[in-house]
Design an enzyme around this catalytic site. Sequence first.
Site, PDB file in Angstrom:
ATOM      1  N   HIS A 213       0.870  -1.183   0.000  1.00 56.74           N
ATOM      2  CA  HIS A 213       0.000   0.000   0.000  1.00 56.74           C
ATOM      3  C   HIS A 213       0.909   1.236   0.000  1.00 56.74           C
ATOM      4  O   HIS A 213       2.037   1.180   0.518  1.00 56.74           O
ATOM      5  CB  HIS A 213      -0.834  -0.059   1.289  1.00 56.74           C
ATOM      6  CG  HIS A 213      -1.908   0.971   1.414  1.00 56.74           C
ATOM      7  ND1 HIS A 213      -1.640   2.264   1.787  1.00 56.74           N
ATOM      8  CD2 HIS A 213      -3.250   0.885   1.248  1.00 56.74           C
ATOM      9  CE1 HIS A 213      -2.788   2.931   1.844  1.00 56.74           C
ATOM     10  NE2 HIS A 213      -3.769   2.120   1.520  1.00 56.74           N
TER      11      HIS A 213
ATOM     12  N   ASP B 265       3.169  -4.869   8.013  1.00 59.26           N
ATOM     13  CA  ASP B 265       1.922  -4.127   7.870  1.00 59.26           C
ATOM     14  C   ASP B 265       0.790  -5.163   7.942  1.00 59.26           C
ATOM     15  O   ASP B 265       0.584  -5.940   7.003  1.00 59.26           O
ATOM     16  CB  ASP B 265       1.950  -3.393   6.519  1.00 59.26           C
ATOM     17  CG  ASP B 265       0.606  -2.756   6.178  1.00 59.26           C
ATOM     18  OD1 ASP B 265      -0.390  -3.023   6.889  1.00 59.26           O
ATOM     19  OD2 ASP B 265       0.554  -2.009   5.185  1.00 59.26           O
TER      20      ASP B 265
ATOM     21  N   GLN C  40      -4.367  -5.695   6.662  1.00 60.39           N
ATOM     22  CA  GLN C  40      -5.339  -6.605   6.023  1.00 60.39           C
ATOM     23  C   GLN C  40      -5.268  -8.015   6.583  1.00 60.39           C
ATOM     24  O   GLN C  40      -5.994  -8.889   6.110  1.00 60.39           O
ATOM     25  CB  GLN C  40      -5.107  -6.638   4.503  1.00 60.39           C
ATOM     26  CG  GLN C  40      -5.290  -5.313   3.818  1.00 60.39           C
ATOM     27  CD  GLN C  40      -6.729  -4.813   3.836  1.00 60.39           C
ATOM     28  OE1 GLN C  40      -7.669  -5.559   4.087  1.00 60.39           O
ATOM     29  NE2 GLN C  40      -6.915  -3.533   3.565  1.00 60.39           N
TER      30      GLN C  40
ATOM     31  N   LYS D 181     -10.531  -1.387  10.076  1.00 56.14           N
ATOM     32  CA  LYS D 181     -10.688  -2.539   9.176  1.00 56.14           C
ATOM     33  C   LYS D 181     -11.027  -3.801   9.965  1.00 56.14           C
ATOM     34  O   LYS D 181     -11.228  -4.858   9.400  1.00 56.14           O
ATOM     35  CB  LYS D 181      -9.407  -2.742   8.368  1.00 56.14           C
ATOM     36  CG  LYS D 181      -9.077  -1.566   7.445  1.00 56.14           C
ATOM     37  CD  LYS D 181      -7.784  -1.795   6.728  1.00 56.14           C
ATOM     38  CE  LYS D 181      -7.231  -0.534   6.120  1.00 56.14           C
ATOM     39  NZ  LYS D 181      -7.978  -0.053   4.964  1.00 56.14           N
TER      40      LYS D 181
ATOM     41  N   CYS E 294      -4.784   2.535  -3.663  1.00 51.39           N
ATOM     42  CA  CYS E 294      -3.529   3.040  -3.056  1.00 51.39           C
ATOM     43  C   CYS E 294      -2.373   2.082  -3.291  1.00 51.39           C
ATOM     44  O   CYS E 294      -1.500   1.893  -2.424  1.00 51.39           O
ATOM     45  CB  CYS E 294      -3.685   3.306  -1.559  1.00 51.39           C
ATOM     46  SG  CYS E 294      -4.864   4.584  -1.203  1.00 51.39           S
TER      47      CYS E 294
HETATM   48  N1  PLP Z   1      -1.672  -0.918   4.603  1.00 48.57           N
HETATM   49  C1  PLP Z   1      -2.596  -1.689   4.014  1.00 48.57           C
HETATM   50  C2  PLP Z   1      -2.230  -3.074   3.561  1.00 48.57           C
HETATM   51  C3  PLP Z   1      -3.888  -1.189   3.843  1.00 48.57           C
HETATM   52  O1  PLP Z   1      -4.823  -1.944   3.266  1.00 48.57           O
HETATM   53  C4  PLP Z   1      -4.190   0.121   4.279  1.00 48.57           C
HETATM   54  C5  PLP Z   1      -5.526   0.698   4.042  1.00 48.57           C
HETATM   55  O2  PLP Z   1      -6.224   0.325   3.140  1.00 48.57           O
HETATM   56  C6  PLP Z   1      -3.193   0.858   4.901  1.00 48.57           C
HETATM   57  C7  PLP Z   1      -1.950   0.307   5.034  1.00 48.57           C
HETATM   58  C8  PLP Z   1      -3.471   2.230   5.434  1.00 48.57           C
HETATM   59  O3  PLP Z   1      -4.377   2.141   6.475  1.00 48.57           O
HETATM   60  P1  PLP Z   1      -4.994   3.458   7.152  1.00 48.57           P
HETATM   61  O4  PLP Z   1      -5.542   4.281   6.038  1.00 48.57           O
HETATM   62  O5  PLP Z   1      -6.038   2.921   8.068  1.00 48.57           O
HETATM   63  O6  PLP Z   1      -3.890   4.129   7.872  1.00 48.57           O
END
Ligand code: PLP
Length: 408
Positions: free
Chosen positions: A123, A201, A204, A227, A366
């Site tokens: 992301h 990270d 997900q 999420k 993203c």
């Molecule tokens: N990392 C992953 C794999 C994500 O799916 C997301 C959000 O879709 C993020 C980071 C960023 O999360 P947030 O916008 O809640 O900070």
Amino acid sequence: MFDIKEIRSQFPILNQQVNGKPLIYLDNAASSQKPISVLETWQKYYEEINANVHRGIHTLSQLATEEMENSRKKVQHFINAKHDYEVIFTRGTTEGINLIAYSLGNSNFIKKDDEIIISYLEHHSNIVPWQMLCERTGAKLKVIPIDENGILQLDFLDQNLSEKTKIVSVNQVSNALGIINPIEEIIAKVRTQSSALMVIDGAQSVPHFEIDVQKIDCDFFVFSGHKMYAPMGVGILYGKEEILEKMQPFHGGGEMIATCSFEKTTYAGLPFKLEAGTPNVGGNIALGAAVDFMKKVGIQNIRNHENALLEYAQKKLLEIDGLKIYGEKAKRAGVVSFNLEGVGIASDVGMILDKLGIAVRTGHHCTQPIMDFFNVAGTVRASFAVFNTLEEIDALAEGVKKAQRMLM
Ligand code: PLP
């Protein structure tokens, strides 16, 4: 017993019509819906407690502190962290990764010509903070490539890990494709071939998997509450005590000091050193309620149910001529990402589905590098949560067929 009717009854938002049709919410990878227990916990905090934490001698402040620290402990046990003070409240995954990048940068941990490795499947929030750190320090960013199925090519690590590697940061599950990355294998390689810090990270993966940060043996693990059935604007950064101890604060301000004078400030201990300013107290407490919700349903039950949905969705969608699923052959969780041949714009499909009450995500999610890799501007992404049903997948497949008829 896993009772889908009973589970759905806990999500009041599902009882509505969108565009005259019952809502079918398949955008959980962007943000999941919230069960009543989470909503009530949040509301109860504002109705009955609403006071700032850690500062007050009065009863409400003490109650707020107690509830928030209790929630921290729930998260600690949920991810099996060794200590509650290794659990830092943040605004979400993005803030967690930025916190690590800035703090390590400020701690002189990264120098010119050092290397940071991420993967092609990240992301933007696991790309840009590291790029910015590289710009500040002169370090280099390297990227683990993928094959045509979206699977990470881990021999890249054998060729690139060295004592120059300071950080390796990858997601456990890709948000764009749902691909489950072999983080155990990645961490094993990183540990034997470098002394780099390992960042995961988990944005997900936490909504779908049991997480054991000690077993994974990562140095950092970050995720977002929204999420995983909790409110927006809350998240968690887990870090190993010995590493967090060495890190410089990210933000300066209230809460994070031990002593402050104009000449010199000394910092508080963990976790407060990394939690400057008034936190999202109600949200952090409600995050604990989301943990309770997931545990009560059972993480394995959630996983099994979502796997069944994924398998069924893949089967139904692949029956549609000209539909391509990205990462189809890879092991995945909770996400189908697809396009229809001859339909150039994914959002056209998304708009038609919306008219049918079906909420999906369209666009680059993203993850522009992944879209570039597959040479598409975007995809249609359906992503599942515990409250989704096989009937909703049928409706999705019918909706996609209708979109195809209308757009071709
Ligand atoms: N990392 C992953 C794999 C994500 O799916 C997301 C959000 O879709 C993020 C980071 C960023 O999360 P947030 O916008 O809640 O900070």
